[in-house]
Design a protein around this motif. Structure first.
Motif, PDB file in Angstrom:
ATOM      1  N   ALA A  61     -94.651  15.099 -48.746  1.00  0.00           N
ATOM      2  CA  ALA A  61     -95.604  14.527 -49.698  1.00  0.00           C
ATOM      3  C   ALA A  61     -95.142  14.741 -51.137  1.00  0.00           C
ATOM      4  N   ARG A  62     -94.622  15.914 -51.430  1.00  0.00           N
ATOM      5  CA  ARG A  62     -94.145  16.223 -52.783  1.00  0.00           C
ATOM      6  C   ARG A  62     -92.953  15.329 -53.143  1.00  0.00           C
ATOM      7  N   ALA A  63     -92.020  15.168 -52.218  1.00  0.00           N
ATOM      8  CA  ALA A  63     -90.845  14.326 -52.474  1.00  0.00           C
ATOM      9  C   ALA A  63     -91.252  12.877 -52.711  1.00  0.00           C
ATOM     10  N   LEU A  64     -92.223  12.389 -51.963  1.00  0.00           N
ATOM     11  CA  LEU A  64     -92.692  11.021 -52.160  1.00  0.00           C
ATOM     12  C   LEU A  64     -93.358  10.872 -53.524  1.00  0.00           C
ATOM     13  N   THR A  65     -94.188  11.826 -53.886  1.00  0.00           N
ATOM     14  CA  THR A  65     -94.857  11.784 -55.191  1.00  0.00           C
ATOM     15  C   THR A  65     -93.844  11.787 -56.323  1.00  0.00           C
ATOM     16  N   ILE A  66     -92.860  12.664 -56.233  1.00  0.00           N
ATOM     17  CA  ILE A  66     -91.826  12.733 -57.277  1.00  0.00           C
ATOM     18  C   ILE A  66     -91.041  11.432 -57.328  1.00  0.00           C
ATOM     19  N   SER A  67     -90.617  10.942 -56.169  1.00  0.00           N
ATOM     20  CA  SER A  67     -89.820   9.710 -56.115  1.00  0.00           C
ATOM     21  C   SER A  67     -90.568   8.535 -56.733  1.00  0.00           C
ATOM     22  N   LEU A  68     -91.843   8.424 -56.421  1.00  0.00           N
ATOM     23  CA  LEU A  68     -92.638   7.299 -56.925  1.00  0.00           C
ATOM     24  C   LEU A  68     -92.998   7.443 -58.397  1.00  0.00           C
ATOM     25  N   SER A  69     -92.801   8.627 -58.962  1.00  0.00           N
ATOM     26  CA  SER A  69     -93.115   8.826 -60.382  1.00  0.00           C
ATOM     27  C   SER A  69     -91.918   8.520 -61.289  1.00  0.00           C
ATOM     28  N   ILE A  70     -90.752   8.299 -60.704  1.00  0.00           N
ATOM     29  CA  ILE A  70     -89.559   7.989 -61.491  1.00  0.00           C
ATOM     30  C   ILE A  70     -89.680   6.543 -62.001  1.00  0.00           C
ATOM     31  N   PRO A  71     -89.537   6.343 -63.317  1.00  0.00           N
ATOM     32  CA  PRO A  71     -89.639   4.981 -63.854  1.00  0.00           C
ATOM     33  C   PRO A  71     -88.562   4.068 -63.250  1.00  0.00           C
ATOM     34  N   VAL A  72     -89.004   2.990 -62.632  1.00  0.00           N
ATOM     35  CA  VAL A  72     -88.077   2.076 -61.986  1.00  0.00           C
ATOM     36  C   VAL A  72     -88.607   0.654 -62.083  1.00  0.00           C
ATOM     37  N   ARG A  73     -87.703  -0.268 -62.270  1.00  0.00           N
ATOM     38  CA  ARG A  73     -88.063  -1.679 -62.243  1.00  0.00           C
ATOM     39  C   ARG A  73     -87.613  -2.219 -60.888  1.00  0.00           C
ATOM     40  N   LEU A  74     -88.583  -2.629 -60.076  1.00  0.00           N
ATOM     41  CA  LEU A  74     -88.264  -3.139 -58.753  1.00  0.00           C
ATOM     42  C   LEU A  74     -87.862  -4.607 -58.860  1.00  0.00           C
ATOM     43  N   ILE A  75     -86.722  -4.923 -58.288  1.00  0.00           N
ATOM     44  CA  ILE A  75     -86.131  -6.253 -58.392  1.00  0.00           C
ATOM     45  C   ILE A  75     -86.172  -6.963 -57.052  1.00  0.00           C
ATOM     46  N   PRO A  76     -86.665  -8.216 -57.023  1.00  0.00           N
ATOM     47  CA  PRO A  76     -86.636  -8.983 -55.778  1.00  0.00           C
ATOM     48  C   PRO A  76     -85.198  -9.224 -55.301  1.00  0.00           C
ATOM     49  N   VAL A  77     -85.026  -9.199 -54.010  1.00  0.00           N
ATOM     50  CA  VAL A  77     -83.709  -9.435 -53.420  1.00  0.00           C
ATOM     51  C   VAL A  77     -83.809 -10.628 -52.487  1.00  0.00           C
ATOM     52  N   ASP A  78     -82.863 -11.539 -52.604  1.00  0.00           N
ATOM     53  CA  ASP A  78     -82.833 -12.704 -51.719  1.00  0.00           C
ATOM     54  C   ASP A  78     -82.360 -12.301 -50.332  1.00  0.00           C
TER      55      ASP A  78
END
Length: 78
Positions: A61-78
């Motif tokens: 749970a901690r690793a998921l919370t940390i990972s999701l808190s990292i600023p990231v721009r999600l890019i669509p992939v074809d």
């Protein structure tokens, strides 16, 4: 622009030896880019680690919370 995959996020969240290099390389960026399926890949990787007993429920749970808190721009992939 830096494009990162799931391994980069997990290495950072789980304090792997590569974390310092990752932080150094990305510290000056406002965000990094990743494929839009990143949240699903994170969940899949962490649940597999939990099932193998490599992580406790709390660590997962901690690793998921940390990972999701990292600023990231999600890019669509074809």
């Amino acid at each position: 622009m830096i494009v990162a995959d799931t391994n980069i996020f997990l290495a950072s969240a789980l304090n792997e030896p590569e974390k310092d290099s990752i932080v150094r390389l990305t510290a000056s960026l406002d965000f990094i880019c990743a494929p839009e399926i990143l949240p699903y890949e994170l969940g899949n990787a962490l649940s597999a680690m939990y099932r193998r007993k490599a992580l406790t429920e709390k660590e997962t749970a901690r690793a998921l919370t940390i990972s999701l808190s990292i600023p990231v721009r999600l890019i669509p992939v074809d």
